[in-house]
Design a protein around this motif. Structure first.
Motif, PDB file in Angstrom:
ATOM      1  N   GLU A 286       0.483  -0.951  -0.070  1.00 50.09           N
ATOM      2  CA  GLU A 286      -0.398   0.422   0.209  1.00 50.09           C
ATOM      3  C   GLU A 286       1.043   0.957  -0.083  1.00 50.09           C
ATOM      4  O   GLU A 286       0.278   2.330  -0.079  1.00 50.09           O
ATOM      5  N   SER A 287       2.157   1.039   0.483  1.00 44.29           N
ATOM      6  CA  SER A 287       3.125   2.009   0.122  1.00 44.29           C
ATOM      7  C   SER A 287       4.965   1.480  -0.462  1.00 44.29           C
ATOM      8  O   SER A 287       4.759   0.593  -0.545  1.00 44.29           O
ATOM      9  N   GLY A 288       5.361   2.861  -0.644  1.00 43.82           N
ATOM     10  CA  GLY A 288       6.439   2.745  -1.219  1.00 43.82           C
ATOM     11  C   GLY A 288       6.938   4.015  -1.663  1.00 43.82           C
ATOM     12  O   GLY A 288       6.068   4.688  -2.429  1.00 43.82           O
ATOM     13  N   LYS A 289       8.660   3.796  -2.307  1.00 47.02           N
ATOM     14  CA  LYS A 289       8.677   5.074  -3.446  1.00 47.02           C
ATOM     15  C   LYS A 289       8.523   4.804  -4.543  1.00 47.02           C
ATOM     16  O   LYS A 289       8.020   3.672  -5.223  1.00 47.02           O
ATOM     17  N   THR A 290       8.845   5.986  -5.039  1.00 48.31           N
ATOM     18  CA  THR A 290       9.107   5.525  -6.814  1.00 48.31           C
ATOM     19  C   THR A 290       9.355   5.267  -7.062  1.00 48.31           C
ATOM     20  O   THR A 290      10.552   4.421  -7.275  1.00 48.31           O
ATOM     21  N   GLY A 291       8.827   3.793  -8.198  1.00 48.66           N
ATOM     22  CA  GLY A 291      10.295   3.305  -9.306  1.00 48.66           C
ATOM     23  C   GLY A 291       9.736   1.140  -7.826  1.00 48.66           C
ATOM     24  O   GLY A 291      10.650   0.844  -8.415  1.00 48.66           O
ATOM     25  N   THR A 292       9.001   1.322  -7.235  1.00 47.31           N
ATOM     26  CA  THR A 292       8.410   0.182  -6.342  1.00 47.31           C
ATOM     27  C   THR A 292       6.890  -0.209  -7.550  1.00 47.31           C
ATOM     28  O   THR A 292       7.214   0.022  -8.250  1.00 47.31           O
ATOM     29  N   LYS A 293       8.476  -1.753  -7.966  1.00 51.46           N
ATOM     30  CA  LYS A 293       7.409  -2.835  -8.401  1.00 51.46           C
ATOM     31  C   LYS A 293       6.036  -3.567  -7.112  1.00 51.46           C
ATOM     32  O   LYS A 293       6.136  -3.394  -5.928  1.00 51.46           O
ATOM     33  N   VAL A 294       4.802  -2.841  -8.382  1.00 51.39           N
ATOM     34  CA  VAL A 294       3.840  -3.314  -7.465  1.00 51.39           C
ATOM     35  C   VAL A 294       2.609  -3.853  -8.337  1.00 51.39           C
ATOM     36  O   VAL A 294       2.518  -4.039  -9.476  1.00 51.39           O
TER      37      VAL A 294
END
Length: 161
Positions: free
Chosen positions: A42-50
Motif C-alpha cells: 500500500e506504500s512505497g517509493k517511486t520505482g517500486t514494483k507493485v
C-alpha cells in the motif's frame, strides 16, 4: 450435387466463425468492467514494483493502461487477474488512486501512498578522484590540525581491537 453445396456452405460457416473469433478475441469477455481487489503493498517509493490483484483485466494489455493518480504506470506483466507495474517517477509524497482502464471501462480504485526516497548523506566537497585521507595516521593529523593541536612529536599506530 446437394451434398457438395451443403459441404461448401458448412465450410463457409466455419471460415466465417473463425474470422469472427479472430476479430472478437476468441470469445474474450469484452465489455466487462475491471475490478481491483488489492495491491501487493500500500506504500512505497517511486520505482517500486507493485502487483494489482483483481479481475476482468483481460489476458493481455492491448490498449489498456494503469493509472497512478494522473500518471500512466509502466506495465511489467499483465494477466486477467494480476498486473505488475512500476510506480511512476515524479510523484510527490501523497496518497494516489490506482485504477485499471480497459475497453470495458475504468475499475474502482485502491490507494497507494508514495513515501520519500532515502536521502544520501552530504559528502564533503572533493574533486573527482580525490581521496580525503589515504591512511588513518593522515586522518588523525588532519583532525589534530583542525583542533589546533600540533601533531609534531606524535607517533601513530593502528591496532585491531
Amino acid at each position: 450435387m446437394r451434398k457438395s453445396r451443403s459441404a461448401g456452405f458448412l465450410s463457409f460457416l466455419v471460415c466465417l466463425s473463425v474470422v469472427a473469433m479472430l476479430l472478437t478475441g476468441c470469445g474474450a469477455k469484452k465489455g466487462e468492467t475491471p475490478s481491483v481487489i488489492a495491491l501487493s503493498c500500500e506504500s512505497g517509493k517511486t520505482g517500486t514494483k507493485v502487483d494489482i490483484i483483481g479481475s476482468n483485466f483481460g489476458d493481455s494489455q492491448g490498449d489498456s493502461v494503469v493509472h497512478v493518480g494522473s500518471k500512466v504506470a509502466e506495465v511489467l506483466s499483465w494477466r486477467n487477474d494480476r498486473i505488475t507495474i512500476t510506480i511512476p517517477e515524479g510523484l510527490d509524497e501523497l496518497t494516489y488512486p490506482v485504477s485499471v482502464l480497459t475497453e470495458g471501462g475504468e475499475s474502482n480504485y485502491v490507494e497507494f501512498t508514495v513515501i520519500a526516497k532515502a536521502k544520501k548523506p552530504a559528502q564533503p566537497e572533493r574533486k573527482e578522484g580525490q581521496v580525503e585521507h589515504i591512511t588513518a595516521a593522515q586522518a588523525m593529523i588532519a583532525w589534530m590540525k583542525q583542533n589546533n593541536i600540533d601533531p609534531n612529536g606524535f607517533g601513530f599506530s593502528i591496532a585491531q581491537i
